[in-house]
Design an enzyme around this catalytic site. Structure first.
Site, PDB file in Angstrom:
ATOM      1  N   MET A   9       0.834  -1.197   0.000  1.00 16.95           N
ATOM      2  CA  MET A   9       0.000   0.000   0.000  1.00 16.95           C
ATOM      3  C   MET A   9       0.873   1.253   0.000  1.00 16.95           C
ATOM      4  O   MET A   9       1.684   1.448   0.908  1.00 16.95           O
ATOM      5  CB  MET A   9      -0.929   0.002   1.213  1.00 16.95           C
ATOM      6  CG  MET A   9      -1.847  -1.208   1.273  1.00 16.95           C
ATOM      7  SD  MET A   9      -2.956  -1.195   2.720  1.00 16.95           S
ATOM      8  CE  MET A   9      -4.076   0.140   2.248  1.00 16.95           C
ATOM      9  N   SER A  10       0.680   2.084  -1.025  1.00 12.28           N
ATOM     10  CA  SER A  10       1.430   3.340  -1.116  1.00 12.28           C
ATOM     11  C   SER A  10       0.646   4.516  -0.576  1.00 12.28           C
ATOM     12  O   SER A  10       1.189   5.593  -0.392  1.00 12.28           O
ATOM     13  CB  SER A  10       1.782   3.627  -2.572  1.00 12.28           C
ATOM     14  OG  SER A  10       0.614   3.982  -3.293  1.00 12.28           O
ATOM     15  N   GLY A  11      -0.647   4.324  -0.346  1.00  9.81           N
ATOM     16  CA  GLY A  11      -1.519   5.433  -0.007  1.00  9.81           C
ATOM     17  C   GLY A  11      -2.293   5.936  -1.206  1.00  9.81           C
ATOM     18  O   GLY A  11      -3.159   6.797  -1.080  1.00  9.81           O
ATOM     19  N   ASP A  14      -5.085   3.076  -6.183  1.00 14.93           N
ATOM     20  CA  ASP A  14      -5.019   1.735  -6.764  1.00 14.93           C
ATOM     21  C   ASP A  14      -4.806   0.653  -5.706  1.00 14.93           C
ATOM     22  O   ASP A  14      -5.540  -0.333  -5.651  1.00 14.93           O
ATOM     23  CB  ASP A  14      -3.901   1.669  -7.814  1.00 14.93           C
ATOM     24  CG  ASP A  14      -4.199   2.517  -9.031  1.00 14.93           C
ATOM     25  OD1 ASP A  14      -5.387   2.721  -9.329  1.00 14.93           O
ATOM     26  OD2 ASP A  14      -3.247   3.000  -9.669  1.00 14.93           O
ATOM     27  N   CYS A 111      13.303  -2.080  -9.400  1.00 10.46           N
ATOM     28  CA  CYS A 111      12.617  -1.993  -8.113  1.00 10.46           C
ATOM     29  C   CYS A 111      11.611  -3.132  -7.968  1.00 10.46           C
ATOM     30  O   CYS A 111      11.503  -3.751  -6.909  1.00 10.46           O
ATOM     31  CB  CYS A 111      11.923  -0.640  -7.984  1.00 10.46           C
ATOM     32  SG  CYS A 111      11.267  -0.300  -6.340  1.00 10.46           S
ATOM     33  N   GLY A 141      -1.306  -3.048  -6.424  1.00  5.18           N
ATOM     34  CA  GLY A 141      -2.273  -2.340  -7.248  1.00  5.18           C
ATOM     35  C   GLY A 141      -1.857  -2.210  -8.692  1.00  5.18           C
ATOM     36  O   GLY A 141      -2.355  -1.326  -9.400  1.00  5.18           O
ATOM     37  N   CYS A 221       9.720   7.860  -9.024  1.00  2.00           N
ATOM     38  CA  CYS A 221       9.256   8.183  -7.673  1.00  2.00           C
ATOM     39  C   CYS A 221      10.261   8.969  -6.849  1.00  2.00           C
ATOM     40  O   CYS A 221       9.882   9.792  -6.029  1.00  2.00           O
ATOM     41  CB  CYS A 221       8.856   6.902  -6.941  1.00  2.00           C
ATOM     42  SG  CYS A 221      10.225   5.837  -6.463  1.00  2.00           S
TER      43      CYS A 221
END
Length: 381
Positions: A9-11, A14, A111, A141, A221
């Site tokens: 979870m990145s926030g 998705d 990555c 996601g 990113c």
């Protein structure tokens, strides 16, 4: 069937919707946010979904804040894993080294391979030695599809996990996932593969997710505002020396400001006044030269690729036909593929392709449906 899963979870919207879908399907979920960059904690795009807050804002929720809030809303466990050292070793350092040596890297691929689907799975397996059937799956996601079936272009009786394009062509991320091996694919879940972005946002909106309409990012990113040269200079502390622009015959055309500022196919930002449009044709790091050429000289039909990973098929023993994509936004083109004696792959396109670039990834798709990822590797020449 194993019903335990880690959801990365990145926030962003998705991974939040992916977590919701899996929770509805009955999975016992644990949300995980990766800490990758010390300098990027306020704009943490760790799973390719885009930032969840303005990187220049002094206040407002971070990616970690948003991921934690969504996990609480879904009533699932949540944790943060610190991968900053590994991110530097496997992603940032190779990224910088590639530019210093005149190639153009694709850090998202590394990555995925080393961290998001490498170390994260290894870490999740701790405590399950000898009981791998109960080790958790890994969900993200990403927009892609995993199917279980037989190998393509080979023994039809051989088992193979296939990687396919997502239903939404505008969001498909299969290109960035070609490095996943069979074991990793068997352990991975992509709940969004058969949804389009509008559907995902509608689900988020219906569930009251505060990130339902956050914008996606198109940048790497760990680099703010797309300024990769500024990042490299700040990261290394180096002043990259000037050198010569030359044409393909060795004639001097002007002075460049350091080879890290240029990539094959580039025209803008050269700072030259020339009689005709010229483009970066090649970067010679050893001589510190940037070679320029006419646009037509940028087209070529052949390439070699190394570190090749075969996905929906085993390594072939004879040449075969496929569709090749030489960069993420490039349209696939028909080609003939053969494996060299050293395991590298030779690809010859039916028609010449523009600006084939060393360091970028070439990904092969099946020529019949243009849906399945056959394999991919790093363009070497």
């Amino acid at each position: 069937m194993n019903r335990k899963a880690l959801i990365a979870m990145s926030g962003g919207v998705d991974s939040s919707v992916a977590a919701y879908i899996l929770k509805e399907q009955g999975y016992d979920l644990t949300g995980v946010t990766l800490r990758l960059c010390e300098e990027y904690t306020d704009n943490d795009d760790v799973f390719g979904e885009g930032p969840v807050s303005d990187p220049n804002a002094k206040e407002g929720p971070t990616g970690l804040d948003m991921a934690s809030a969504i996990a609480r809303k879904l009533d699932i466990d949540f944790m943060v894993m610190d991968y900053r050292n590994e991110f530097q070793e496997f992603v940032i350092d190779p990224f910088v080294n590639a530019y210093e040596n005149g190639t153009t890297p694709n850090p998202c691929v590394e990555c995925n391979r080393c961290l998001k689907f490498g170390k994260l799975i290894d870490d999740s397996d701790e405590g399950f030695e000898g009981d791998m059937e109960n080790a958790p799956m890994l969900a993200t996601g990403h927009y892609a599809v995993i199917e279980e079936g037989s190998a393509l272009y080979g023994d039809e009786n051989s088992h193979r996990w296939r990687l396919a394009k997502a239903s939404d062509p505008a969001k498909d991320q299969s290109y960035f996932l070609y490095s996943l091996d069979q074991e990793t694919l068997s352990r991975s879940l992509f709940p969004l593969g058969n949804l389009d972005k509008n559907e995902v946002r509608k689900i988020a909106e219906k569930q009251g997710f505060v990130n339902a309409h956050r914008k996606d990012s198109q940048d790497i990113c760990f680099i703010q505002n797309g300024d990769y040269t500024g990042f490299i200079e700040a990261y290394t502390g180096k002043d990259y020396r000037d050198g010569y622009f030359v044409d393909t015959e060795g004639n001097t055309l002007g002075i460049h400001k350091g080879i890290i500022r240029y990539t094959v196919g580039q025209r803008k930002g050269l700072g030259l006044s020339l009689k005709k449009p010229m483009y970066v044709y090649k970067i010679d790091a050893e001589r510190n030269e940037v070679i320029l050429a006419d646009d037509e000289q940028l087209f070529s039909r052949e390439l070699n690729a190394e570190d090749f990973n075969w996905v929906s098929m085993a390594a072939p023993d004879k040449p075969f036909r496929a569709l090749g994509r030489i960069r993420y936004r490039h349209k696939e083109a028909p080609c003939t593929v053969s494996v060299n004696e050293d395991g590298s792959v030779h690809i010859q396109f039916d028609e010449a392709q523009r600006a084939i670039t060393a360091g970028q990834s070439v990904v092969l798709y099946d020529i019949e449906s243009d849906r399945y990822v056959l394999g991919g590797g790093i363009i070497s020449k």
